[in-house]
Scaffold this motif. Structure first.
Motif, PDB file in Angstrom:
ATOM      1  N   THR A   1      12.181   4.678   5.286  1.00  8.84           N
ATOM      2  CA  THR A   1      11.492   4.247   4.317  1.00  8.84           C
ATOM      3  C   THR A   1      10.607   3.045   4.722  1.00  8.84           C
ATOM      4  O   THR A   1       9.143   3.012   4.235  1.00  8.84           O
ATOM      5  N   ILE A   2      10.907   2.019   5.687  1.00  2.00           N
ATOM      6  CA  ILE A   2      10.054   1.318   6.064  1.00  2.00           C
ATOM      7  C   ILE A   2       8.985   1.593   7.025  1.00  2.00           C
ATOM      8  O   ILE A   2       7.762   1.581   6.856  1.00  2.00           O
ATOM      9  N   THR A   3       9.219   2.781   7.911  1.00  8.53           N
ATOM     10  CA  THR A   3       8.392   3.423   8.695  1.00  8.53           C
ATOM     11  C   THR A   3       7.473   4.099   7.797  1.00  8.53           C
ATOM     12  O   THR A   3       6.278   4.073   7.818  1.00  8.53           O
ATOM     13  N   ALA A   4       7.776   4.865   6.853  1.00  2.50           N
ATOM     14  CA  ALA A   4       6.926   5.632   5.939  1.00  2.50           C
ATOM     15  C   ALA A   4       5.912   4.601   5.042  1.00  2.50           C
ATOM     16  O   ALA A   4       4.712   5.074   5.032  1.00  2.50           O
ATOM     17  N   MET A   5       6.218   3.541   4.695  1.00  2.00           N
ATOM     18  CA  MET A   5       5.567   2.502   3.918  1.00  2.00           C
ATOM     19  C   MET A   5       4.603   1.991   4.827  1.00  2.00           C
ATOM     20  O   MET A   5       3.337   1.634   4.379  1.00  2.00           O
ATOM     21  N   HIS A   6       4.981   1.777   5.965  1.00  2.00           N
ATOM     22  CA  HIS A   6       3.979   1.158   7.065  1.00  2.00           C
ATOM     23  C   HIS A   6       2.707   2.070   7.261  1.00  2.00           C
ATOM     24  O   HIS A   6       1.584   1.955   7.228  1.00  2.00           O
ATOM     25  N   GLN A   7       3.072   3.448   7.221  1.00  2.00           N
ATOM     26  CA  GLN A   7       2.156   4.505   7.061  1.00  2.00           C
ATOM     27  C   GLN A   7       0.952   4.619   6.109  1.00  2.00           C
ATOM     28  O   GLN A   7       0.026   4.682   5.928  1.00  2.00           O
ATOM     29  N   GLU A   8       1.747   4.303   4.578  1.00  2.00           N
ATOM     30  CA  GLU A   8       1.099   3.927   3.536  1.00  2.00           C
ATOM     31  C   GLU A   8       0.085   2.736   3.508  1.00  2.00           C
ATOM     32  O   GLU A   8      -1.031   2.635   3.211  1.00  2.00           O
ATOM     33  N   ALA A   9       0.633   1.631   4.037  1.00  2.00           N
ATOM     34  CA  ALA A   9      -0.026   0.493   4.417  1.00  2.00           C
ATOM     35  C   ALA A   9      -1.354   0.788   5.250  1.00  2.00           C
ATOM     36  O   ALA A   9      -2.489   0.377   5.016  1.00  2.00           O
TER      37      ALA A   9
ATOM     38  N   ALA B   1       9.579  -2.175  16.193  1.00  2.00           N
ATOM     39  CA  ALA B   1       8.807  -1.040  17.013  1.00  2.00           C
ATOM     40  C   ALA B   1       7.533  -0.273  16.108  1.00  2.00           C
ATOM     41  O   ALA B   1       6.881   0.735  16.594  1.00  2.00           O
ATOM     42  N   LEU B   2       7.048  -0.799  14.979  1.00  2.00           N
ATOM     43  CA  LEU B   2       6.095  -0.581  14.184  1.00  2.00           C
ATOM     44  C   LEU B   2       4.739  -0.652  15.127  1.00  2.00           C
ATOM     45  O   LEU B   2       4.544  -1.732  15.441  1.00  2.00           O
ATOM     46  N   PRO B   3       3.949   0.234  15.148  1.00  2.00           N
ATOM     47  CA  PRO B   3       2.719   0.033  15.984  1.00  2.00           C
ATOM     48  C   PRO B   3       1.509  -0.634  15.176  1.00  2.00           C
ATOM     49  O   PRO B   3       1.779  -0.741  14.008  1.00  2.00           O
ATOM     50  N   ALA B   4       1.011  -1.503  15.720  1.00  2.00           N
ATOM     51  CA  ALA B   4      -0.085  -2.611  15.498  1.00  2.00           C
ATOM     52  C   ALA B   4      -1.057  -1.650  14.820  1.00  2.00           C
ATOM     53  O   ALA B   4      -1.573  -0.735  15.353  1.00  2.00           O
ATOM     54  N   ARG B   5      -1.503  -1.675  13.563  1.00  2.00           N
ATOM     55  CA  ARG B   5      -2.467  -1.291  12.672  1.00  2.00           C
ATOM     56  C   ARG B   5      -3.625  -2.388  12.205  1.00  2.00           C
ATOM     57  O   ARG B   5      -3.049  -3.275  11.448  1.00  2.00           O
ATOM     58  N   PRO B   6      -4.822  -2.196  12.436  1.00  2.00           N
ATOM     59  CA  PRO B   6      -5.752  -3.164  11.949  1.00  2.00           C
ATOM     60  C   PRO B   6      -5.418  -3.197  10.387  1.00  2.00           C
ATOM     61  O   PRO B   6      -5.377  -2.321   9.745  1.00  2.00           O
ATOM     62  N   GLY B   7      -5.569  -4.370   9.960  1.00  2.00           N
ATOM     63  CA  GLY B   7      -5.667  -4.594   8.524  1.00  2.00           C
ATOM     64  C   GLY B   7      -4.237  -4.549   7.752  1.00  2.00           C
ATOM     65  O   GLY B   7      -3.990  -5.107   6.539  1.00  2.00           O
ATOM     66  N   VAL B   8      -3.107  -4.505   8.775  1.00  2.00           N
ATOM     67  CA  VAL B   8      -1.937  -4.301   8.304  1.00  2.00           C
ATOM     68  C   VAL B   8      -0.992  -5.437   8.636  1.00  2.00           C
ATOM     69  O   VAL B   8      -1.049  -5.600  10.058  1.00  2.00           O
ATOM     70  N   THR B   9      -0.101  -6.334   8.027  1.00  2.00           N
ATOM     71  CA  THR B   9       0.691  -7.398   8.535  1.00  2.00           C
ATOM     72  C   THR B   9       2.011  -7.110   7.776  1.00  2.00           C
ATOM     73  O   THR B   9       1.866  -6.976   6.573  1.00  2.00           O
ATOM     74  N   VAL B  10       3.068  -7.231   8.592  1.00  2.00           N
ATOM     75  CA  VAL B  10       4.428  -6.858   8.105  1.00  2.00           C
ATOM     76  C   VAL B  10       5.148  -8.186   7.903  1.00  2.00           C
ATOM     77  O   VAL B  10       5.286  -9.027   8.830  1.00  2.00           O
ATOM     78  N   HIS B  11       5.803  -8.312   6.759  1.00  2.00           N
ATOM     79  CA  HIS B  11       6.603  -9.667   6.436  1.00  2.00           C
ATOM     80  C   HIS B  11       7.950  -9.195   6.224  1.00  2.00           C
ATOM     81  O   HIS B  11       8.325  -8.340   5.242  1.00  2.00           O
ATOM     82  N   HIS B  12       9.024  -9.554   7.178  1.00  2.00           N
ATOM     83  CA  HIS B  12      10.423  -8.894   6.854  1.00  2.00           C
ATOM     84  C   HIS B  12      11.127 -10.355   6.845  1.00  2.00           C
ATOM     85  O   HIS B  12      11.478 -10.989   7.477  1.00  2.00           O
ATOM     86  N   LEU B  13      11.474 -10.496   5.595  1.00  2.00           N
ATOM     87  CA  LEU B  13      12.535 -11.532   5.153  1.00  2.00           C
ATOM     88  C   LEU B  13      13.941 -11.526   4.760  1.00  2.00           C
ATOM     89  O   LEU B  13      14.047 -10.440   3.791  1.00  2.00           O
TER      90      LEU B  13
END
Length: 437
Positions: free
Chosen positions: A17-25, A58-70
């Motif tokens: 789900t995390i990977t899929a949501m990163h794609q939506e981001a 492991a998520l690839p860097a994408r312009p405009g996307v920042t990941v916060h894992h808390l």
């Protein structure tokens, strides 16, 4: 730039789900030029959380996307600083309401709302860890496609691009405050086995979330559409409608709110209660704020834990607490519906003081209706036999406590709603929010 918060609260393993949501981001950033904060609020066990950490790394860097894992420790530390900064009484109680020791669907989303304020986001887009995106023509069906273009803009502007539906011209200048859809697949509430065992008992039990005075026809109609989402038909093409959005047509795994809504009223922080995160859907509808209902439904599935005996008992308890909560929420919903646009101030913002008044008013209701509900639940579950009967045996000695908890949950919701503006203001000032990558 439009900064948004794409939020995933989770207490289970969900790397896919995390990977899929990163794609939506990434889709939101590329398609709409949004600055996306992907916020993962992780209450999973150590093993699952470690896997999530590896997935995020492991998520690839994408312009405009920042990941916060808390994880919960980081969430608790930030919340403590925020609550201290708000200068409110009973800080320990507020911390417990924001991060309780038990499962709370409302509290986890409230944390996303506060953190979104800290991150400077204009909207929160929520997804769930027990759901996934549909695929059409080889591409994921991302709900953000309909959430981003119009959220927060005057409804009159959105009306040029989506199908208007009973949009009162007097409301055309009000902002689009919600965009959402539902799900396809399995029932959103794990009671399908009950329906398979005895459809009559299923109707009796599910019908208990209707108001006590509902007619047989009204109760039957409610049962037929409850927890079924958008059915099972897959996505074939886009449809989006502007107007008042029926709360029964939206699921919290597939919704976005504008900050003018969630920065004024939070969700009920009740623990071990399904449906405790749906309050804002009713508020937006009853306050006559426009929304967009689309058909990019998410696919719902059940996690293996629900099928275990322990998972069964925990989930049935959450279901019973949901049924008991309806004594109070039906009263509040009726009061909100009667108030209508009176729930809004001159700036078209929700008046939180009216919500607090309705909540406090509801706590003075006679609990007789809930005693009746518990009697009906006991009879129905014993009729089903097996583990349902064993659950009824465990429920019997807890009746008084459950009745008291249902009222206390509303009292605490009122308390949190009163404190909410100060918490949102303090969140914006607290250490610039959580770090990310």
């Amino acid at each position: 730039m439009n900064r948004i918060c794409l939020s995933l609260p989770t207490n289970r393993a969900c790397s896919a789900t995390i990977t899929a949501m990163h794609q939506e981001a990434d889709y939101a950033a590329r398609r709409f030029g949004a600055e996306v904060r992907l916020l993962i609020l992780d209450s999973a066990d150590d093993t699952a959380r470690a896997a999530h950490t590896r997935t995020v790394a492991a998520l690839p860097a994408r312009p405009g996307v920042t990941v916060h894992h808390l994880d919960e420790e980081r969430q608790r530390g930030w919340l403590r600083r925020t609550i201290t900064g708000a200068g409110l009484p009973e800080p320990d109680r507020l911390l417990r309401l924001m991060l309780p020791p038990a499962v709370s669907y409302g509290a986890c989303t409230n944390r996303a709302f506060l953190l979104a304020a800290a991150l400077g986001c204009r909207s929160v887009h929520r997804r769930d860890s027990d759901s996934t995106y549909q695929v059409h023509a080889g591409e994921p069906v991302h709900p953000v496609h309909h959430e981003l273009p119009w959220l927060g803009r005057p409804a009159a502007e959105a009306a040029t691009a989506v199908t208007p539906d009973r949009l009162d011209p007097a409301r055309a200048r009000r902002p689009v405050s919600l965009a959402g859809a539902s799900f396809i697949g399995e029932l959103s509430v794990d009671i399908g086995e009950m329906r398979d065992l005895d459809e009559g008992v299923y109707h009796d039990v599910v019908g208990l979330w209707a108001p006590a005075g509902a007619s047989a026809a009204e109760r039957r109609e409610l049962v037929e559409e409850s927890f079924t989402g958008a059915g099972t038909a897959p996505f074939t093409g886009d449809r989006a409608t502007l107007g008042p959005v029926d709360p029964m047509r939206v699921d919290m795994c597939n919704v976005a709110f504008h900050h003018d809504v969630y920065e004024r009223v939070p969700l009920p922080p009740a623990t071990d209660t399904i449906g405790s995160d749906y309050f804002l859907l009713h508020l937006v509808h009853d306050a006559t704020l426009p929304g967009i209902l689309h058909n990019r439904h998410i696919e719902n599935f059940y996690t293996p834990e629900r099928r275990t005996d322990a998972g069964f008992l925990a989930y049935q308890n959450r279901f019973v607490k949901f049924l008991l909560s309806m004594l109070y929420f039906h009263h509040v919903y009726d009061r909100m519906a009667a108030e209508g646009a009176g729930l809004l101030d001159e700036r078209q913002h929700v008046r939180a003081d009216r919500i607090v008044a309705f909540l406090r008013e509801s706590t003075r209701l006679d609990p007789a209706e809930n005693i009746w509900r518990l009697d009906r639940i006991d009879t129905a579950y014993r009729k089903l036999g097996g583990r349902y009967e064993r659950f009824a045996e465990q429920l019997a000695p807890r009746r008084e406590r459950l009745l008291a908890e249902a009222r206390q949950d509303i009292e605490e919701f009122a308390l949190l709603t009163e404190a909410w503006p100060a918490l949102v203001d303090a969140a914006r000032r607290t250490a610039h929010g959580p770090g990310g990558r």
